[in-house]
Design an enzyme around this catalytic site. Structure first.
Site, PDB file in Angstrom:
ATOM      1  N   GLN A 155       0.841  -1.197   0.000  1.00  0.00           N
ATOM      2  CA  GLN A 155       0.000   0.000   0.000  1.00  0.00           C
ATOM      3  C   GLN A 155       0.876   1.248   0.000  1.00  0.00           C
ATOM      4  O   GLN A 155       1.074   1.869   1.027  1.00  0.00           O
ATOM      5  CB  GLN A 155      -0.918  -0.036   1.232  1.00  0.00           C
ATOM      6  CG  GLN A 155      -2.014   0.972   1.204  1.00  0.00           C
ATOM      7  CD  GLN A 155      -3.103   0.608   0.220  1.00  0.00           C
ATOM      8  OE1 GLN A 155      -3.337  -0.550  -0.061  1.00  0.00           O
ATOM      9  NE2 GLN A 155      -3.757   1.599  -0.313  1.00  0.00           N
ATOM     10  N   PHE A 156       1.388   1.621  -1.181  1.00  0.00           N
ATOM     11  CA  PHE A 156       2.261   2.795  -1.255  1.00  0.00           C
ATOM     12  C   PHE A 156       1.518   4.069  -0.869  1.00  0.00           C
ATOM     13  O   PHE A 156       2.127   5.058  -0.449  1.00  0.00           O
ATOM     14  CB  PHE A 156       2.882   2.939  -2.645  1.00  0.00           C
ATOM     15  CG  PHE A 156       1.949   3.496  -3.684  1.00  0.00           C
ATOM     16  CD1 PHE A 156       1.940   4.862  -3.954  1.00  0.00           C
ATOM     17  CD2 PHE A 156       1.082   2.667  -4.383  1.00  0.00           C
ATOM     18  CE1 PHE A 156       1.083   5.384  -4.907  1.00  0.00           C
ATOM     19  CE2 PHE A 156       0.224   3.183  -5.334  1.00  0.00           C
ATOM     20  CZ  PHE A 156       0.219   4.548  -5.596  1.00  0.00           C
ATOM     21  N   THR A 157       0.194   4.069  -0.966  1.00  0.00           N
ATOM     22  CA  THR A 157      -0.573   5.280  -0.667  1.00  0.00           C
ATOM     23  C   THR A 157      -0.516   5.666   0.806  1.00  0.00           C
ATOM     24  O   THR A 157      -0.938   6.768   1.166  1.00  0.00           O
ATOM     25  CB  THR A 157      -2.039   5.142  -1.109  1.00  0.00           C
ATOM     26  OG1 THR A 157      -2.641   4.054  -0.420  1.00  0.00           O
ATOM     27  CG2 THR A 157      -2.134   4.921  -2.614  1.00  0.00           C
TER      28      THR A 157
END
Length: 148
Positions: A72-74
């Protein structure tokens, strides 16, 4: 590194688990393999499940629960300026993917059932939340400025 530790009852799709934790894992430049080992230990030993007295006194390892790890880079979205998040604080995918795979491997070494999403893919994650327990685990330095 940031990991959201979300207790759940059941999940499905690419990885399917029973009672345990859904982990949304994001990485930033500067994260390293040594930090991964420490984070994996924290995830496995964090006492966020209730005991027979209703106190958060049990870990996922104590329960022999399952883990679903989703990249989950966000988590590194910066919304302090403008109306569209900036993701420049996230580790580039070519560096983050080996970190993600190593985190999954470290957690798997615990002997618990560990499922994972597909790195970089757009995924649907279905979570049945077990109470109001969502914990942010981070090794990021404390912010030096307040949000205003």
């Amino acid at each position: 590194m940031k990991v959201f530790d979300q207790s759940c009852l059941e999940g499905n799709r690419t990885g399917e688990i029973g009672h345990g934790l859904v982990l949304l894992a994001g990485f930033r430049p500067g994260d390293n393999v040594a930090a991964l080992a420490k984070m994996a230990k924290k995830i496995l030993e964090l006492r966020i499940f209730e005991d027979e007295d209703g106190k958060m006194n049990r870990s996922v390892a104590d329960l022999r629960g399952d883990l679903l790890v989703v990249s989950q880079f966000t988590l590194y979205g910066d919304t302090r300026k403008g109306r569209r998040p900036s993701f420049t604080g996230a580790m580039p995918p070519e560096e983050a993917e080996p970190m993600y795979r190593r985190l999954v491997q470290l957690l798997s070494e615990s002997g618990l059932t560990v499922a994972s999403g597909v790195f970089g893919a757009k995924m649907e994650v279905e979570i049945i939340n077990d109470g109001p327990v969502t914990i942010l685990l981070t090794d990021d330095p404390a912010p030096s400025e307040s949000i205003g």
